[in-house]
Design an enzyme around this catalytic site. Structure first.
Site, PDB file in Angstrom:
ATOM      1  N   CYS A  70      -7.760  -1.616   8.389  1.00  9.91           N
ATOM      2  CA  CYS A  70      -6.380  -1.612   7.877  1.00  9.91           C
ATOM      3  C   CYS A  70      -5.944  -0.202   7.495  1.00  9.91           C
ATOM      4  CB  CYS A  70      -6.245  -2.544   6.680  1.00  9.91           C
ATOM      5  SG  CYS A  70      -6.297  -4.280   7.149  1.00  9.91           S
ATOM      6  N   GLU A 107       0.836  -1.198   0.000  1.00 14.33           N
ATOM      7  CA  GLU A 107       0.000   0.000   0.000  1.00 14.33           C
ATOM      8  C   GLU A 107       0.875   1.254   0.000  1.00 14.33           C
ATOM      9  OE1 GLU A 107      -3.080  -0.097  -0.489  1.00 14.33           O
ATOM     10  OE2 GLU A 107      -3.645  -2.157   0.012  1.00 14.33           O
ATOM     11  N   HIS A 166      -1.120  -5.536   2.168  1.00  9.84           N
ATOM     12  CA  HIS A 166      -2.338  -6.344   2.167  1.00  9.84           C
ATOM     13  C   HIS A 166      -2.024  -7.686   1.512  1.00  9.84           C
ATOM     14  CE1 HIS A 166      -5.687  -3.265   2.928  1.00  9.84           C
ATOM     15  NE2 HIS A 166      -5.942  -4.295   3.710  1.00  9.84           N
ATOM     16  N   ARG A 210     -17.876  -1.350   5.727  1.00 15.70           N
ATOM     17  CA  ARG A 210     -18.988  -2.082   5.101  1.00 15.70           C
ATOM     18  C   ARG A 210     -19.487  -3.194   6.013  1.00 15.70           C
ATOM     19  NH1 ARG A 210     -16.710  -3.466  -0.695  1.00 15.70           N
ATOM     20  NH2 ARG A 210     -14.863  -3.365   0.589  1.00 15.70           N
TER      21      ARG A 210
END
Ligand code: PCA
Length: 203
Positions: free
Chosen positions: A141, A78, A165, A88
């Site tokens: 995260c 990332e 990730h 979500r």
């Protein structure tokens, strides 16, 4: 050189998190790197403080936080943490922040200070599927990645920080949708750490 490497516990009704399973298999030392591992709770409220305390305790030269992004096909280094929490699914405390800030008053985004390009090259040279990602999502995260880089910016720490990730791992408990072997994820972490330790920091 000391590295602090973190993984998350399982979340969203899952029973395993490849990031935690992988860091449990890391050696205590890899080449010149002394590795300290830490499990973080998948909790917006609790994870940043657990991470900050471990950094204060271990005084690492580099910090690599790792999380699972089950739908990804490769190891994703990332590049950017954004000041956004928009969940979500609920975290492990039942929190479901929507359109919230990671840190009120913080800048919109931070870049990783780990050398993401050198890490990408090293992973690919090792024959592992890897990408640089410009979107760490908006769940725990990204929140932890943002908190990590905010800590570095505020306190002018000298360690380098970043986030990886990893996809779902397949292991004995067959996961037909998984994209990588847990052993390859573990190897990827050691390769990424070696590159992070030896290349100049990201600009
Ligand atoms: N993955 C989640 C949080 C914990 C984890 O391993 C994420 O991508 O935000």
């Amino acid at each position: 050189m000391r590295a602090l490497v973190t993984g998350f516990d399982a979340f969203g009704g899952d029973v395993i998190n490849a990031s935690l399973a992988a860091i449990k298999r890391l050696p205590a030392r890899s080449g010149e790197i002394e590795i300290t591992t830490l499990a973080l709770p998948t909790s917006f409220a609790r994870a940043p403080a657990v991470l900050a305390a471990a950094i204060a305790r271990t005084e690492p030269a580099l910090v690599l936080c790792i999380g699972e992004a089950g739908e990804r096909n490769e190891l994703c280094i990332e590049r950017v943490a954004t000041n956004l929490c928009n969940a979500r699914v609920a975290d492990n405390d039942g929190a479901l922040p929507l359109n919230a800030k990671s840190i009120n008053g913080g800048p919109a985004a931070y870049f990783a200070t780990l050398p993401v390009n050198a890490m990408l090259v090293a992973l690919r040279e090792a024959g592992l599927p890897a990408e640089i990602s410009n979107n760490a999502g908006s769940f725990v995260c990204n929140h932890v990645f943002y908190a990590l880089m905010h800590l570095a910016a505020e306190n002018r720490h000298h360690w380098r920080g970043g986030f990886l990730h990893v996809p779902h791992a397949y292991d004995a408990t067959a996961r037909p949708q998984a994209k990588m072997k847990l052993d390859d994820i573990v190897r990827g972490i050691t390769v990424a750490l070696a590159a992070a330790a030896s290349a100049p920091a990201a600009a």
